[in-house]
Design an enzyme around this catalytic site. Sequence first.
Site, PDB file in Angstrom:
ATOM      1  CG  HIS A 146      11.847 -37.166 -29.872  1.00 18.51           C
ATOM      2  ND1 HIS A 146      12.045 -38.478 -30.242  1.00 18.51           N
ATOM      3  CD2 HIS A 146      12.065 -37.127 -28.532  1.00 18.51           C
ATOM      4  CE1 HIS A 146      12.317 -39.206 -29.178  1.00 18.51           C
ATOM      5  NE2 HIS A 146      12.344 -38.414 -28.117  1.00 18.51           N
ATOM      6  CB  CYS A 164      -0.876   0.025   1.244  1.00 20.89           C
ATOM      7  SG  CYS A 164      -1.844  -1.464   1.462  1.00 20.89           S
ATOM      8  CE  LYS A 190       7.644 -12.322 -18.224  1.00 20.36           C
ATOM      9  NZ  LYS A 190       6.698 -13.311 -18.265  1.00 20.36           N
ATOM     10  CD  GLU A 216       7.238 -16.620 -17.305  1.00 19.59           C
ATOM     11  OE1 GLU A 216       6.330 -17.078 -18.051  1.00 19.59           O
ATOM     12  OE2 GLU A 216       7.296 -15.420 -16.971  1.00 19.59           O
ATOM     13  CD1 TRP A 232      -2.019  -5.617  -3.175  1.00 24.34           C
ATOM     14  CD2 TRP A 232      -2.837  -4.446  -4.867  1.00 24.34           C
ATOM     15  NE1 TRP A 232      -2.152  -6.469  -4.233  1.00 24.34           N
ATOM     16  CE2 TRP A 232      -2.649  -5.783  -5.295  1.00 24.34           C
ATOM     17  CE3 TRP A 232      -3.341  -3.534  -5.774  1.00 24.34           C
ATOM     18  CZ2 TRP A 232      -2.943  -6.213  -6.591  1.00 24.34           C
ATOM     19  CZ3 TRP A 232      -3.640  -3.960  -7.075  1.00 24.34           C
ATOM     20  CH2 TRP A 232      -3.442  -5.289  -7.467  1.00 24.34           C
ATOM     21  CD  GLU A 242       5.435 -11.355 -21.740  1.00 23.97           C
ATOM     22  OE1 GLU A 242       4.305 -10.885 -21.898  1.00 23.97           O
ATOM     23  OE2 GLU A 242       5.706 -12.055 -20.763  1.00 23.97           O
ATOM     24  NE  ARG A 281       4.161   1.563  -1.511  1.00 16.81           N
ATOM     25  CZ  ARG A 281       5.249   0.812  -1.309  1.00 16.81           C
ATOM     26  NH1 ARG A 281       6.272   0.925  -2.122  1.00 16.81           N
ATOM     27  NH2 ARG A 281       5.305  -0.049  -0.324  1.00 16.81           N
ATOM     28  CE  LYS A 332       0.429  -7.235 -14.973  1.00 16.14           C
ATOM     29  NZ  LYS A 332       1.622  -8.080 -15.109  1.00 16.14           N
ATOM     30  CG  ASN A 376       2.679  -1.431   2.917  1.00 17.04           C
ATOM     31  OD1 ASN A 376       1.934  -2.255   2.394  1.00 17.04           O
ATOM     32  ND2 ASN A 376       3.907  -1.204   2.503  1.00 17.04           N
ATOM     33  N   GLY A 377       1.259  -3.834   4.862  1.00 16.96           N
ATOM     34  CA  GLY A 377       1.828  -5.127   5.249  1.00 16.96           C
ATOM     35  C   GLY A 377       0.744  -6.095   5.658  1.00 16.96           C
TER      36      GLY A 377
END
Length: 614
Positions: free
Chosen positions: A507, A2, A488, A484, A75, A491, A27, A609, A101-102
């Site tokens: 193969h 946050c 990355k 992955e 958040w 993209e 945040r 996103k 925050n946390g």
Amino acid sequence: MCGIIGYVGDKDVVQVILDGLARLEYRGYDSAGIAVEADGVLHVAKRAGKLANLREQLASTPLPSSHHGIGHTRWATHGQPTDANAHPHLSDDGRIALVHNGIIENHAALRADLEARGIVFASQTDSEVAAQLLGVELAACGDLTQAMRATCGQLAGAFTLVAIDAQDPDRVVAARRNSPLVVGVGQGENFVASDVAAFIDHTREAIELGQDQVVTITPSSIDVTDFDGHPATTRRYHVDWDASAAEKGGFDWFMRKEIFEQPRAIADTLLGRYDERGQLTLDEVRIGPEELRRADKIVIIACGTAFYAGMVAKYAIEHWTRVPCEVELASEFRYRDPIIDSRTLCVTISQSGETMDTLMAIRYAREQGARVIAICNTYGATIPRESDAVIYTHAGPEIGVASTKGFTTQVVACYLLGLFLAQVRGTKYGDEIRAVVAELEQLPEYVQQVLDRADDTYALARAMVDVQDFVFLGRHVGYPAALEGALKLKELAYLHAEGFAAGELKHGPIAIIDSTTPVFVVVPPQGRDQLHDKVVSNIQEVRARGAHTVVLVERGDESVAPYADTVIELPRVSTLLQPVVAVVPLQLFACELASALGNDVDQPRNLAKSVTVE
Ligand code: AGP
């Protein structure tokens, strides 16, 4: 994660705080709120939704003039994003306003104790527990700083707290443990905040607070102690970032900042996972243990990076629960006439919680009678709302379109889910589960060790800036890590990059390997020799065809040295957990190569996103 700000000085505090929150909205933006002190009374305005909603409320119902206040942009981690759950939170007697925050791990026990003492809570949040506890401590000792120290000594977890006392107009008190807090040093005014972005328009002189410290600011003083009241050492520095860089924490891209946030994001995702009986628990559970025990098949459904996290989850969940586990691309799932019934447990993974392919797939699964567990990073999003149980990853907002901390926290949440199911189904004993969790709790440090060597990977990326084709190889859980890494690069650098199961190369795909092809290989730990030795053989195969081999291998494994042009060392972890550390160099490589190419790393071409269309 946050955004927090506190101010005391000679300016109009509402304007200072609103401007500061605007710089902190990256945040979190589930709600925003402000509390100011005027004539010994606290005045609070807070609204769910973005900061604009709060500005609208203040335009129609202004707060009294004040030079002393705190603000918060949220958040959500505990409690829906509502007006009531928005910060600041007041103590029962209205004397204290607090923002947090946390994650306060022991909030449930503390809440029960406070309610037993007659305290009435106004929200569902863990943060209000800190506000109420601080109110009780202040009523007992009469001093906000001393009350803050006493409160911090009773909290477990990660927290930055900032508070004001209606009866103490010249003081703001803040404290931190495992969560950021900086002081802005002004002339006749001072600030506290989550990061310098909040006050950079007023001062570039900052003091970073250390672990378990309490700071008391007045317009003319800054006093820092530890939780026991002993004077503490701090680091003062000059901020030479511009406002935009300040929001990125000094990094060039939000994505790079988020790569480096992974140790904190993983640690936060692991917080508060045990209940008071010492049993693993999920964030929201609307499905009984009997139904979880009856499940005879697990189907993981996701897209993109989240799908690769699901591929890792398959290995762990099957190994720990012995329940067959399929992994499905959401966009394919409902068109293949899947065999789904009331004994099927679907697991959906989504950072945004709004991906339409994934949402439509779980709606289809539920129509077939399946129950759904969601792994999501966005509190109250559509997908967790339409699921029967939820594990939230506490990564904080992920601004970069390319997912990084989203992926590693999804994988960690999948491990937690696998252990939770093993606990419910009795396929693992409590001590076995705690042993795995103990290793999970080492992951933030292991990831930090990889990040500490980022410059080596950056140099490799810059040396490959003219390369057009890349291959990524892995076996077992290393295979989704390779996929992955390839994604990355696709993209971000807009290059041809392909991931393969290492054993599959012979193969057919090996035909594309030549001296112009860098091949990244994720080598399993040596604990599973039949796995490890076969991957070493695969490295020899591609090296024999002239490939430049970049080998990701655990520290001390010298077996690959003869076949590796570049070695990227990984911390030693168990086989199943290796993707969390192996993916980090691949994230760094893609970020640096894309930067070297001059691409927009945070908003790559053609991408969004959250893909809310099918
Ligand atoms: C990841 O780098 C991509 N941005 C993309 O593959 C993403 O993971 C996918 O669209 C799923 O998004 P979600 O996790 O929000 O559902």
